[in-house]
Design an enzyme around this catalytic site. Structure first.
Site, mmCIF file in Angstrom:
data_model
loop_
_atom_site.group_PDB
_atom_site.id
_atom_site.type_symbol
_atom_site.label_atom_id
_atom_site.label_comp_id
_atom_site.label_asym_id
_atom_site.label_seq_id
_atom_site.Cartn_x
_atom_site.Cartn_y
_atom_site.Cartn_z
ATOM 1 C CE1 TYR A 65 -4.353 0.020 -0.273
ATOM 2 C CE2 TYR A 65 -4.242 -1.745 1.337
ATOM 3 C CZ TYR A 65 -4.951 -1.028 0.388
ATOM 4 O OH TYR A 65 -6.231 -1.357 0.104
ATOM 5 C CD GLU A 67 -4.053 4.259 -0.264
ATOM 6 O OE1 GLU A 67 -3.076 3.537 0.011
ATOM 7 O OE2 GLU A 67 -5.209 3.841 -0.393
ATOM 8 C CG ASP A 242 -7.245 11.784 -23.411
ATOM 9 O OD1 ASP A 242 -6.236 11.082 -23.596
ATOM 10 O OD2 ASP A 242 -8.348 11.322 -23.066
ATOM 11 C CB THR A 271 -3.574 5.027 -21.864
ATOM 12 O OG1 THR A 271 -3.434 5.185 -23.275
ATOM 13 C CG2 THR A 271 -5.007 5.293 -21.455
ATOM 14 C CE LYS A 274 -6.148 3.850 -25.776
ATOM 15 N NZ LYS A 274 -6.289 4.485 -24.458
ATOM 16 N NE ARG A 280 -5.739 -2.704 -20.286
ATOM 17 C CZ ARG A 280 -5.900 -2.558 -21.600
ATOM 18 N NH1 ARG A 280 -5.168 -3.242 -22.440
ATOM 19 N NH2 ARG A 280 -6.788 -1.728 -22.071
#
Ligand code: DSN
Length: 479
Positions: A65, A67, A242, A271, A274, A280
Site C-alpha cells: 500500500y 497512498e 488527452d 494511457t 497504446k 495498461r
C-alpha cells in the site's frame, strides 16, 4: 522447438507456478499468447508490451500500500515504491520534456479524472477558499460549503464530439465527466472531416468554457495544439490534451512543434499501453502550477497506487527513451499511411480521405454494411478491428457505420509497407464480398451478415501466412 533463453525460462516458470494453483488461469494466459500470435491485430488502441514490461508487473511490489506521493506516503515502508514511482516520473518528464509527471493513474479515465479535479481545485476551489478566507475546505462555514459545491458543479467543458472521434471522458454522460461538467462539443467540417478551428473559436467565445479539451480516440489527423491554446487563452480556459492514443508519436518525436501538446497545454493526460507500448495504465503531465493538485490524485479520486504497474511504466518509458523508439513511432505512421493509401486505391472511403497518425477510419456505408456487420465479417476472416461511429453517423454508437484500424501493434510485430498493401487488399476483399443479412423474422438486420466461408477462409489463411513471417514474441517459447 525448445529454447532456454531468459524470457522463455521466466514465462514458463511463472506459468508452472500458477498452474499448480489454478490451471485454468495458466491455460488462459498461454491461450491468450496463442490467440494474439494468430490474429492480425488492427485495433488502434492496442499494442504488444515487451517481455521486460510484462515481467515487471508480476512481483512483490503488488503487495504494498502506498497512498500519497513520493516521499509523502500514508503508509510506512514505501522506499521501493518511491524508487519505481520516481523512475517512472523522471523518465516521463525527460522523455516528454514536461515539467511535472504523475505516474499513479490506473487508466486513461482515471488520469482524466485527476486532471479534471486538479483544474477544478485550481480554478474554482482555491479562489473560493480565498474569498471565504478559509485555508482548507474543512474551515468553510455551511453556507460557504454549499456555495462552493454549487460552483464546482456548474463549470463548462468544451470537447470534441463523440462522432467526430472524441472520447467519452471528455464530458459525455456515460462518464462522470458528463455529470460533473456542463459540456458542449466541437465537431469537424462536414466536407473535409477536419477540425474547423474557426468554428471552434466561435463556439469557445460563445460558451466560455473553464476547460478546453483536445484529444481523440478516432480522429485520423494531427491537431494543431498551438492554435487550440490560443483559443483557450482568448476565453480564459485551461487547455487540456488527452494524448492517450498518440503518446507514442509524441514520445517518438513524430509529432513535434505545433503538433506536440506538451509545450502548449496546461495539462496532458495519457494511457501508457497504446502507441506508448507500456503496461495498461495512465499518467498525467502538467505545468508546475498544477503539480500540487495533480499529486493529490490519490486519495482524492484514485484508489491506492499500483506499484507493480508503476514499475512496468518505468521500464516502458526507459524503452521509449531509446533512439529505436523514434524509428518505431515513424514506422507506425508510415504503415498507417500505406494501409490508408492501399484502401483508397481500392475504392474504400476513409473519413478525411487518409491519415497522418496511427489510425484510419473506414466508412462502410459504400459497402451497404453497418460497422457491426463489417467488424464481425473481418473477425471471421482473421482480422481484428473495432466498429466506430463516423461523423453524423446514421447508425448510432452501437451499430455504427465505421471501422477503426490502427498500426501500433502490427508495427511492433515488424510488419511494413508491403504487408500494409496486402492487408488493404484483404480488408477490401472481405468488405466487398459481405452482404447485409436478415433477422430470424426475415426483416433487415444491422448485425447479421452473409459472407461466403470460402472467402473468409482464404483471407484468414493469407493473414496467417503473412503473420508467420513476423513471429510475435520470438524470444518466448512456452513449449
Ligand atoms: N478504449 C480506448 C480505445 O479503444 O480507443 C479508449 O478509451
Amino acid at each position: 522447438m525448445s529454447s532456454f533463453n531468459a524470457e522463455s525460462t521466466a514465462f514458463r516458470a511463472a506459468l508452472d507456478v500458477i498452474h499448480a494453483v489454478e490451471p485454468g488461469v495458466a491455460d488462459a494466459i498461454a491461450a491468450e499468447l496463442a490467440d494474439q500470435r494468430a490474429s492480425l491485430k488492427l485495433i488502434a488502441s492496442e499494442n504488444y508490451a515487451s517481455p521486460a514490461v510484462l515481467l515487471a508487473m508480476g512481483n512483490w511490489l503488488s503487495d504494498k500500500y502506498a497512498e500519497g506521493t513520493i516521499g509523502r506516503r500514508f503508509y510506512a515502508g514505501c522506499r521501493n515504491v518511491d524508487t519505481v514511482e520516481a523512475l517512472a516520473a523522471t523518465h516521463a518528464r525527460e522523455l516528454f520534456g514536461a515539467p511535472h509527471a504523475y505516474a499513479q493513474p490506473h487508466s486513461g479515465i482515471d488520469a482524466n479524472l485527476v486532471a479534471y479535479w486538479a483544474i477544478l481545485a485550481d480554478r474554482v476551489e482555491a479562489p473560493a477558499l480565498k474569498r471565504a478566507q478559509a485555508r482548507q475546505v474543512n474551515d468553510l462555514t455551511e453556507k460557504d460549503w454549499f456555495e462552493l459545491r454549487r460552483e464546482l458543479g456548474n463549470q463548462r467543458m468544451l470537447g470534441m464530439s463523440l462522432d467526430a472521434g472524441g472520447h467519452l471522458t471528455h464530458g459525455f454522460r456515460p462518464n462522470i465527466s458528463g455529470k460533473m461538467f456542463d459540456q458542449r462539443s466541437y465537431g469537424t467540417d462536414p466536407t473535409t472531416g477536419l477540425i474547423d478551428y474557426d468554428a471552434l473559436r466561435e463556439t469557445a467565445r460563445e460558451f466560455k468554457p473553464l476547460v478546453l479539451v483536445a484529444g481523440y480516440s478516432a480522429y485520423p489527423r494531427k491537431i494543431n495544439f498551438r492554435i487550440m491554446r490560443e483559443i483557450a487563452d482568448a476565453v480564459g480556459a485551461t487547455f487540456m490534451v488527452d494524448m492517450a492514443h498518440f503518446a507514442g508519436l509524441v514520445a517518438g518525436k513524430v509529432f513535434t512543434g505545433d503538433f506536440n501538446p506538451i509545450p502548449h497545454a496546461h495539462i496532458v493526460t495519457t494511457t501508457t499501453h497504446k502507441s506508448l507500448r507500456g503496461p495498461r495504465g495512465g499518467m498525467v503531465l502538467c505545468q508546475p502550477e498544477l503539480a500540487d493538485q495533480v499529486d493529490r490524485g490519490c486519495p482524492m479520486v484514485l484508489g491506492g497506487p499500483l506499484p507493480h504497474i508503476m514499475a512496468a511504466k518505468a521500464v516502458a518509458l526507459a524503452e521509449a527513451r531509446h533512439p529505436d523508439f523514434q524509428d518505431y513511432a515513424q514506422r507506425i505512421v508510415d504503415n498507417a499511411q500505406a494501409l490508408a493509401e492501399g484502401l483508397v486505391r481500392r475504392g474504400v472511403t476513409l473519413v478525411t480521405g487518409g491519415t497522418d497518425n496511427h489510425l484510419a477510419l473506414i466508412d462502410v456505408h459504400g459497402f451497404g454494411l453497418t460497422g457491426r456487420q463489417a467488424e464481425q465479417a473481418l473477425l471471421e476472416s482473421g482480422i481484428v478491428t473495432n466498429r466506430n461511429s463516423i461523423p453524423q453517423d446514421p447508425n448510432g454508437a452501437w451499430y455504427t457505420s465505421g471501422i477503426r484500424i490502427g498500426t501500433p501493434a502490427l508495427t511492433t510485430r515488424g510488419l511494413g509497407l508491403e504487408q500494409m498493401d496486402e492487408i488493404a487488399d484483404l480488408i477490401h476483399t472481405v468488405l466487398s464480398q459481405t452482404r447485409p443479412g436478415t433477422s430470424a423474422d426475415g426483416t433487415p438486420s444491422k448485425a447479421q451478415y452473409v459472407l461466403d466461408p470460402a472467402v473468409s477462409d482464404r483471407v484468414s489463411k493469407q493473414a496467417t501466412e503473412m503473420l508467420a513471417v513476423f513471429p510475435l514474441y520470438p524470444t518466448v517459447d512456452l513449449d
